[in-house]
Design a protein around this motif. Structure first.
Motif, PDB file in Angstrom:
ATOM      1  N   ASP A  51       0.832  -1.215   0.000  1.00  9.68           N
ATOM      2  CA  ASP A  51       0.000   0.000   0.000  1.00  9.68           C
ATOM      3  C   ASP A  51       0.869   1.269   0.000  1.00  9.68           C
ATOM      4  OD1 ASP A  51      -2.219  -1.658   0.096  1.00  9.68           O
ATOM      5  OD2 ASP A  51      -2.293  -1.640   2.280  1.00  9.68           O
ATOM      6  N   ASN A  52       1.914   1.244  -0.822  1.00 12.45           N
ATOM      7  CA  ASN A  52       2.843   2.370  -1.012  1.00 12.45           C
ATOM      8  C   ASN A  52       3.735   2.652   0.196  1.00 12.45           C
ATOM      9  OD1 ASN A  52       1.950   2.834  -3.644  1.00 12.45           O
ATOM     10  ND2 ASN A  52       0.324   4.192  -2.948  1.00 12.45           N
ATOM     11  N   LYS A  53       3.640   1.817   1.204  1.00  8.97           N
ATOM     12  CA  LYS A  53       4.499   1.983   2.383  1.00  8.97           C
ATOM     13  C   LYS A  53       5.769   1.149   2.206  1.00  8.97           C
ATOM     14  CE  LYS A  53       1.233   0.788   5.288  1.00  8.97           C
ATOM     15  NZ  LYS A  53       0.525   0.491   6.562  1.00  8.97           N
ATOM     16  N   ILE A  54       6.878   1.700   2.675  1.00  7.46           N
ATOM     17  CA  ILE A  54       8.162   1.007   2.609  1.00  7.46           C
ATOM     18  C   ILE A  54       8.237   0.057   3.801  1.00  7.46           C
ATOM     19  CG2 ILE A  54      10.669   1.282   2.577  1.00  7.46           C
ATOM     20  CD1 ILE A  54      10.118   4.254   1.691  1.00  7.46           C
ATOM     21  N   MET A  55       8.203  -1.243   3.528  1.00  7.05           N
ATOM     22  CA  MET A  55       8.223  -2.221   4.615  1.00  7.05           C
ATOM     23  C   MET A  55       9.638  -2.724   4.896  1.00  7.05           C
ATOM     24  SD  MET A  55       5.083  -1.824   4.993  1.00  7.05           S
ATOM     25  CE  MET A  55       4.850  -2.830   6.446  1.00  7.05           C
ATOM     26  N   VAL A  56      10.350  -3.072   3.841  1.00  8.41           N
ATOM     27  CA  VAL A  56      11.747  -3.509   3.937  1.00  8.41           C
ATOM     28  C   VAL A  56      12.465  -2.970   2.713  1.00  8.41           C
ATOM     29  CG1 VAL A  56      13.334  -5.470   4.024  1.00  8.41           C
ATOM     30  CG2 VAL A  56      11.085  -5.672   5.080  1.00  8.41           C
ATOM     31  N   ALA A  57      13.597  -2.282   2.895  1.00 10.64           N
ATOM     32  CA  ALA A  57      14.342  -1.754   1.752  1.00 10.64           C
ATOM     33  C   ALA A  57      15.801  -1.529   2.133  1.00 10.64           C
ATOM     34  CB  ALA A  57      13.720  -0.446   1.253  1.00 10.64           C
ATOM     35  N   SER A  58      16.693  -2.076   1.314  1.00 12.31           N
ATOM     36  CA  SER A  58      18.130  -1.948   1.585  1.00 12.31           C
ATOM     37  C   SER A  58      18.624  -0.513   1.457  1.00 12.31           C
ATOM     38  CB  SER A  58      18.919  -2.844   0.632  1.00 12.31           C
ATOM     39  OG  SER A  58      18.674  -2.489  -0.720  1.00 12.31           O
ATOM     40  N   LEU A  59      17.861   0.352   0.783  1.00 12.37           N
ATOM     41  CA  LEU A  59      18.251   1.762   0.649  1.00 12.37           C
ATOM     42  C   LEU A  59      18.369   2.438   2.018  1.00 12.37           C
ATOM     43  CD1 LEU A  59      16.003   2.985  -2.302  1.00 12.37           C
ATOM     44  CD2 LEU A  59      18.345   2.161  -2.416  1.00 12.37           C
TER      45      LEU A  59
END
Length: 458
Positions: free
Chosen positions: A219-227
Motif C-alpha cells: 500500500d505504497n508503504k516502505i516495509m523492507v528496503a536496503s536503501l
C-alpha cells in the motif's frame, strides 16, 4: 533421481520440479489425499494452491511434511502473506505451526512476514470441505500513459527520474547518491524530492507519480528496503515508512504507486515485447524477481525469489541470512558463481569482495577458460529446472534474465543450457516459454517510463 541434463559441478542437485513431479505421481498412485494451501496477505487477498499427498498413516507422513513445507516456503516468498492455511491435514498444519514460529526452524520467515504485513504470522488448519479459495486483487497497475507523470527509479548507487507526458519521456536525469551508507532519513527524503522537482519543472503540471525501488512495498508503504540500511530502527517507522507518500503530498497529493523494481523491470520488458505473462529475474548481489500477469498487470505479490527453494537436497548450501537450504540466492547470484568456483578448480582470493570474485571468474570466462564455462553451464542447468518449478506458481510466456552474473559470454552459456533443460525435460513448457536477455540500455530507459505508468489517474 535421474536428470536428463546434468549439473556438472553439483552432482547432488535435486531440482524441486523433479521432486514435485515424482512425489505427486507417487502419491496419486497410492490413492493420494487432496491438500489445499492458502496464503493470506494484506486486504484479505488469498492465493490457494492445490496438490496431493500420500494418505496419512501409510508410512509417508514425514515425506508428506517435508514436501509440503517446501511448497509452503515457496508460496510464501512468491505470493507473500501473514497466514498459512492448510486444508486436508491437521498433522502437517501442526508441524508447520511449530516450524513457522518465533523459536522454530523458520523463525526468519515468521518474523519477516509479520513485519512486512504488520500482522502476527499464523498457521491455521481447516477441513478440506472448507478449503481456501483464491481471492486476488483485480486492480490494474501500470501501462497508464495519459497525462503528465513523474517516473522515479531508486537505485542503490544512483537515482533516475523522468518526466513523461502521454507516454513519452520529455526529460530524464541520473544522479549519483549514497542511500545505503547514509543514516539520516532527511538525506533520503531530500534526494527523492529533489529528483521529482527536477522532473516536474519540465511539465506543465504533475498528474501522477510512479516509483520503482528495491525492497518490499505494501500500500505504497516502505516495509523492507536496503536503501535505508543504515537508518536506525527507531527512526525507520516514523521517518521512512511513509516517505514516498509524504513526498507525493508535496505535489498536491497526486495519485501515487510504488512497486518493487523487479516488478517494474518485468513491466518495462512486457511493454517492450508487447506481450504479457512476463517473469523477470535479475542475478546480481542476490536473486531479484518481478512478474506481469496475463492481462498486463503487476500483481502485488512478493516475488522474493532469493528465498524460494530450488534444490530439495538437505546437503545444499545454507543461506546465511535466512538460515535455510537450497534457496535461489545461492543458485542465481554472484554467490552461485563463488560457490561453484572450487568445484571448477578455480581458487579465489578470500580477501576479495563477492563482486570482485565474480569479476575474476568473468575475466577467466572472457579468456575462454573452460573451468569458468563449467560454472555458467551449471547455473544454466539450475535455471532451466527452476523455471519449470516457477511455472507452478506463475503463468509464464517470457522470462527476462538480467544482472551482472548474466553479462558477457557466461550469460549466453547459461541461457543455452537452460533452454536445453526445458527442451529435454519439460517439452510442454519449452513450446510455451521464451527466454530473453534484454538490451541493457533500452531496459534502463524503459524502466522510468514503466514506473511513470504505474498509477491510474482518477
Amino acid at each position: 533421481m535421474k536428470l536428463k541434463v546434468e549439473a556438472i559441478l553439483d552432482k547432488g542437485f535435486k531440482p524441486m520440479m523433479l521432486v514435485y513431479r515424482e512425489f505427486t505421481e507417487g502419491a496419486k498412485a497410492a490413492g493420494g489425499s487432496k491438500l489445499v494451501i492458502g496464503i493470506e496477505r494484506n486486504k484479505g487477498y488469498v492465493s490457494a494452491f492445490e496438490t496431493v499427498i500420500y494418505p496419512e498413516g501409510t508410512g509417508h507422513d514425514d515425506e508428506n511434511y517435508e514436501f509440503i513445507e517446501r511448497i509452503v516456503k515457496s508460496l510464501l516468498w512468491v505470493r507473500g502473506g501473514h497466514k498459512v492455511i492448510i486444508a486436508g491435514s491437521k498433522l502437517i498444519a501442526d508441524k508447520l505451526g511449530e516450524a513457522y514460529s518465533a523459536e522454530g526452524a523458520r523463525a526468519f520467515d515468521f518474523d519477516f512476514m509479520a513485519g512486512v504485513y504488520e500482522t502476527p504470522f499464523t498457521v491455521e488448519y481447516r477441513d478440506i470441505a472448507d478449503a481456501p479459495v483464491t481471492s486476488e486483487s483485480a486492480t490494474p497497475v501500470g501501462r497508464h500513459l495519459d497525462g503528465c507523470r513523474i517516473g522515479f527509479d531508486a537505485g542503490g548507487s544512483d537515482r533516475k527520474v523522468s518526466a513523461v507526458i502521454d507516454g513519452k519521456s520529455v526529460y530524464s536525469e541520473e544522479v549519483v547518491w549514497f542511500p545505503k551508507t547514509n543514516s539520516d532519513p532527511q538525506y533520503h527524503y531530500d534526494g527523492i524530492l529533489s529528483a521529482m522537482k527536477s522532473a516536474a519543472e519540465h511539465m506543465p503540471r504533475v498528474d501522477a507519480i510512479g516509483v520503482s525501488s528495491a525492497g518490499v512495498y505494501v500500500d505504497n508503504k516502505i516495509m523492507v528496503a536496503s536503501l535505508f540500511l543504515k537508518v536506525p530502527k527507531d527512526q525507520f517507522d516514523p521517518k521512512c515508512k511513509n516517505m514516498y507518500i509524504d513526498v507525493a503530498k508535496e505535489f498536491g497529493d497526486v495519485p501515487l504507486e510504488v512497486a518493487n523494481d523487479g516488478d517494474v523491470t518485468a513491466l518495462a520488458g512486457a511493454m517492450d515485447l508487447g506481450d504479457n505473462n512476463v517473469l523477470g529475474i535479475a542475478m546480481g548481489t542476490s536473486e531479484a524477481g518481478g512478474y506481469v500477469d496475463g492481462i498486463g498487470n503487476i500483481t502485488g505479490w512478493l516475488n522474493e525469489l532469493a528465498f524460494v527453494p530450488c534444490d530439495f537436497s538437505k546437503e545444499a548450501m545454507v543461506d546465511e541470512w535466512s538460515g535455510d537450504y537450497g534457496c535461489g540466492v545461492k543458485y542465481f547470484s554472484q554467490d552461485a558463481v563463488i560457490k561453484l568456483a572450487p568445484a571448477a578448480g578455480i581458487e579465489l582470493d578470500e580477501s576479495l569482495s563477492p563482486a570482485e570474485k565474480l569479476k575474476v571468474v568473468q575475466g577467466l570466462m572472457a579468456e575462454g577458460d573452460e573451468r569458468a564455462a563449467k560454472i555458467y553451464d551449471t547455473i544454466g542447468v539450475y535455471f532451466g529446472y527452476t523455471i519449470a518449478y516457477y511455472s507452478l506458481f506463475y503463468d509464464i510466456k517470457h522470462v527476462l534474465i538480467m544482472g551482472r552474473v548474466t553479462s558477457g559470454e557466461g550469460g549466453v552459456i547459461l541461457l543455452d543450457r537452460a533452454k536445453e533443460v526445458l527442451a529435454k525435460e519439460f517439452p510442454e513448457l519449452n513450446e510455451k516459454i521464451t527466454l530473453h536477455i534484454p538490451d541493457e540500455n533500452s531496459r534502463r530507459v524503459g524502466q522510468s517510463v514503466a514506473a511513470a505508468s504505474l498509477p491510474e489517474i482518477n
